[in-house]
Design an enzyme around this catalytic site. Sequence first.
Site, mmCIF file in Angstrom:
data_model
loop_
_atom_site.group_PDB
_atom_site.id
_atom_site.type_symbol
_atom_site.label_atom_id
_atom_site.label_comp_id
_atom_site.label_asym_id
_atom_site.label_seq_id
_atom_site.Cartn_x
_atom_site.Cartn_y
_atom_site.Cartn_z
ATOM 1 C CB THR A 159 -0.864 0.079 1.359
ATOM 2 O OG1 THR A 159 -1.864 -1.260 1.029
ATOM 3 C CG2 THR A 159 -1.532 1.379 1.591
ATOM 4 N N GLY A 189 -10.492 -2.381 4.594
ATOM 5 C CA GLY A 189 -9.332 -2.210 5.327
ATOM 6 C C GLY A 189 -9.364 -0.866 6.175
HETATM 7 N N1 ASP Z 1 -3.986 -1.694 5.345
HETATM 8 C C1 ASP Z 1 -4.298 -2.089 4.057
HETATM 9 C C2 ASP Z 1 -5.628 -2.922 4.197
HETATM 10 O O1 ASP Z 1 -5.731 -3.590 5.268
HETATM 11 C C3 ASP Z 1 -3.245 -3.043 3.473
HETATM 12 C C4 ASP Z 1 -1.872 -2.611 3.562
HETATM 13 O O2 ASP Z 1 -1.406 -1.541 4.215
HETATM 14 O O3 ASP Z 1 -1.048 -2.900 2.578
HETATM 15 O O4 ASP Z 1 -6.268 -2.781 3.380
#
Ligand code: ASP
Length: 301
Positions: A159, A189
């Site tokens: 991300t 998320g």
């Molecule tokens: N935090 C993001 C989610 O849970 C994933 C990530 O940070 O890569 O959708």
Amino acid sequence: MLLIVHGGASFRKPSRKSLEKIATALSSGYQLLRDGANSRDAVVHSIKILEDSGIFNAGLGGNLQSDGTMRLDASVMRGEDLRAGSVINLEGIRNPILAASLIMESPHVVMTNRGAHCIARKENLPLLSKPNAYKLKKLERSLKSHRYLSRFYQKYFSTVGAVALDLQGNLAAGSSTGGVPAMLPGRVGDTPLIGAGVYADNASGAVSCTGMGEYIIRLSLAKEIAMNLRTFSPLKAVVPSLKRLSSLGGEAGVLAINRKGRFCIIHTTEYMPSGYATKRGICVQNSFKRISGKKYAVDSK
Ligand code: ASP
């Protein structure tokens, strides 16, 4: 003035390409700040570069959900008036961060796919093409080789996120993601949830999180850290919250900056490809401070 950008907290060594892209996003975003742009525009601009690169789990490079559809999340918040915009499970739009930014200018804060898509189309935001054969194959492999969603979590995050402080002293934070690989359709998320994945308040600080969204949501991590930034140094504001998240079984990484421009980049994972741009130049690394031990500490004075 300061801009910080990350490409996800991870246990997989970041590629040189991803570090180079982070450097590009930083230099281009910082140039905007130098030219007098506000922190929100610098954050959105840098994130858009990473979305367009196709090498992060955001925008063009976003993960497919288990039904083969890409549904993207993003959010942005600015500290001077606490305005925020967020999109949840947006389909077919290449730059969810631009959609979030448009929503921030509307009377609303959060929009799910249908409404966000209408706004994005009205403003002619670029569209995403259908997932290619390579992506579909990758999804098929993931679905076969991992029985439990949680196993995906522990290894691969890419991300993207950014925080910035502009010439006027205004803070902003943003984030963009394709969620976790092969996730169930409808799963949301932390990224599009204001107070979980991002928070910005000129009175305290700006925070952008990445990692296991469910844990970040349960702690309202970004808001908790932002509130602690009122009183504590960035390091002291972040570490207890990340330790707590770790003790619950989560993994995460955080960018945090206070109103005076002190900042830290901390993660519980082995890597968090990130960097910062200040008037002294740009620094990009595979990892910064890992709270479980060693690694490098970046706690600006
Ligand atoms: N935090 C993001 C989610 O849970 C994933 C990530 O940070 O890569 O959708």
